[in-house]
Design a protein around this motif. Sequence first.
Motif, PDB file in Angstrom:
ATOM      1  N   ASN A  43      16.735  25.066  34.492  1.00 28.52           N
ATOM      2  CA  ASN A  43      15.471  26.070  34.796  1.00 28.52           C
ATOM      3  C   ASN A  43      15.049  27.136  33.817  1.00 28.52           C
ATOM      4  N   ASP A  44      16.057  27.345  32.912  1.00 28.74           N
ATOM      5  CA  ASP A  44      15.811  28.249  31.745  1.00 28.74           C
ATOM      6  C   ASP A  44      16.001  27.724  30.514  1.00 28.74           C
ATOM      7  N   VAL A  45      15.464  28.222  29.358  1.00 27.15           N
ATOM      8  CA  VAL A  45      15.884  27.849  27.961  1.00 27.15           C
ATOM      9  C   VAL A  45      16.653  28.953  27.359  1.00 27.15           C
ATOM     10  N   LEU A  46      17.837  28.791  27.082  1.00 29.85           N
ATOM     11  CA  LEU A  46      18.604  29.821  26.361  1.00 29.85           C
ATOM     12  C   LEU A  46      18.418  30.053  24.902  1.00 29.85           C
ATOM     13  N   PHE A  47      18.024  31.331  24.542  1.00 25.91           N
ATOM     14  CA  PHE A  47      17.767  31.864  23.094  1.00 25.91           C
ATOM     15  C   PHE A  47      19.000  32.612  22.879  1.00 25.91           C
ATOM     16  N   LEU A  48      19.901  32.258  21.968  1.00 25.00           N
ATOM     17  CA  LEU A  48      20.918  33.134  21.664  1.00 25.00           C
ATOM     18  C   LEU A  48      20.819  34.289  20.623  1.00 25.00           C
ATOM     19  N   LYS A  49      21.226  35.251  20.832  1.00 23.17           N
ATOM     20  CA  LYS A  49      21.341  36.716  20.210  1.00 23.17           C
ATOM     21  C   LYS A  49      22.636  36.553  19.450  1.00 23.17           C
ATOM     22  N   GLU A  71      27.095  22.395  17.883  1.00 17.54           N
ATOM     23  CA  GLU A  71      27.557  23.864  18.224  1.00 17.54           C
ATOM     24  C   GLU A  71      26.089  24.428  17.975  1.00 17.54           C
ATOM     25  N   LEU A  72      25.679  25.473  19.088  1.00 18.05           N
ATOM     26  CA  LEU A  72      24.561  26.157  18.977  1.00 18.05           C
ATOM     27  C   LEU A  72      24.832  27.572  18.301  1.00 18.05           C
ATOM     28  N   GLU A  73      24.202  28.155  17.741  1.00 16.56           N
ATOM     29  CA  GLU A  73      24.556  29.670  16.904  1.00 16.56           C
ATOM     30  C   GLU A  73      23.069  30.253  17.206  1.00 16.56           C
ATOM     31  N   GLY A 103      22.311  36.860  24.981  1.00 20.45           N
ATOM     32  CA  GLY A 103      20.966  36.232  24.653  1.00 20.45           C
ATOM     33  C   GLY A 103      19.923  36.523  25.783  1.00 20.45           C
ATOM     34  N   TRP A 104      18.894  35.542  25.656  1.00 22.81           N
ATOM     35  CA  TRP A 104      17.861  35.586  26.654  1.00 22.81           C
ATOM     36  C   TRP A 104      17.864  34.199  27.363  1.00 22.81           C
ATOM     37  N   LEU A 105      17.380  34.373  28.781  1.00 22.32           N
ATOM     38  CA  LEU A 105      16.712  32.995  29.573  1.00 22.32           C
ATOM     39  C   LEU A 105      15.448  33.083  29.693  1.00 22.32           C
TER      40      LEU A 105
END
Length: 205
Positions: A43-49, A71-73, A103-105
């Motif tokens: 339901n959300d997209v992850l943006f990694l900090k 792997e997501l960095e 990060g942010w959702l």
Amino acid sequence: MELLDYYCFNNLTQSEKEELINTSKKIILPSEYILYYVGDVCNDVLFLKNGTVRIYIQPNEIGSEEMTLYELEAGGQCVVNLFSTITSNPTIANAKTITPIEGWLVPQKTIKWLINNSESFRDFKIDIVGKRMNALVHLLSDVKFSNIEQQLLNWLYVQGLSIIKITHEKIATTIGVTRETVSRNLKKLEQKGYITLGRGMIAVN
């Protein structure tokens, strides 16, 4: 980095940036945290900090080893997560934090709003999803590869990067073959013009 530092947001208008910031949710999660299992709907997209997330598949056969897709960095984008959020389709892989992450959702509603209202964001996401999901589907359909060159090439494309900083040893561990096999077949791919090898890196041509 901050959320607006993601280059897919570079051309957003001020109102679009405000919508993004106001609806996103800041998160901090520990290592070994399951973000989603295969079959879940995101339901959300992850943006990694900060931190690292592993995207992997787990065969049904008892005793079979998991296979890491990528792997997501920080600064990267998980196409499995993105595609599921946009389409409301089940995920085709699992995701787990390797390290603690921050990060942010960004909720589905905001992602779809940006797709509908920001031409630059829409074009960027469609391009990423189209190219990477195509490569990912091919990779998933050929988990038991008879051709190690194709396995390596598919895995490299799925990473979604033009320059991949990784050792041959790490690739070997990830896809379950020997380092010598990886090195030999990467050299063949380089000779065919698909990639360019460097010290600790691979450029996808």
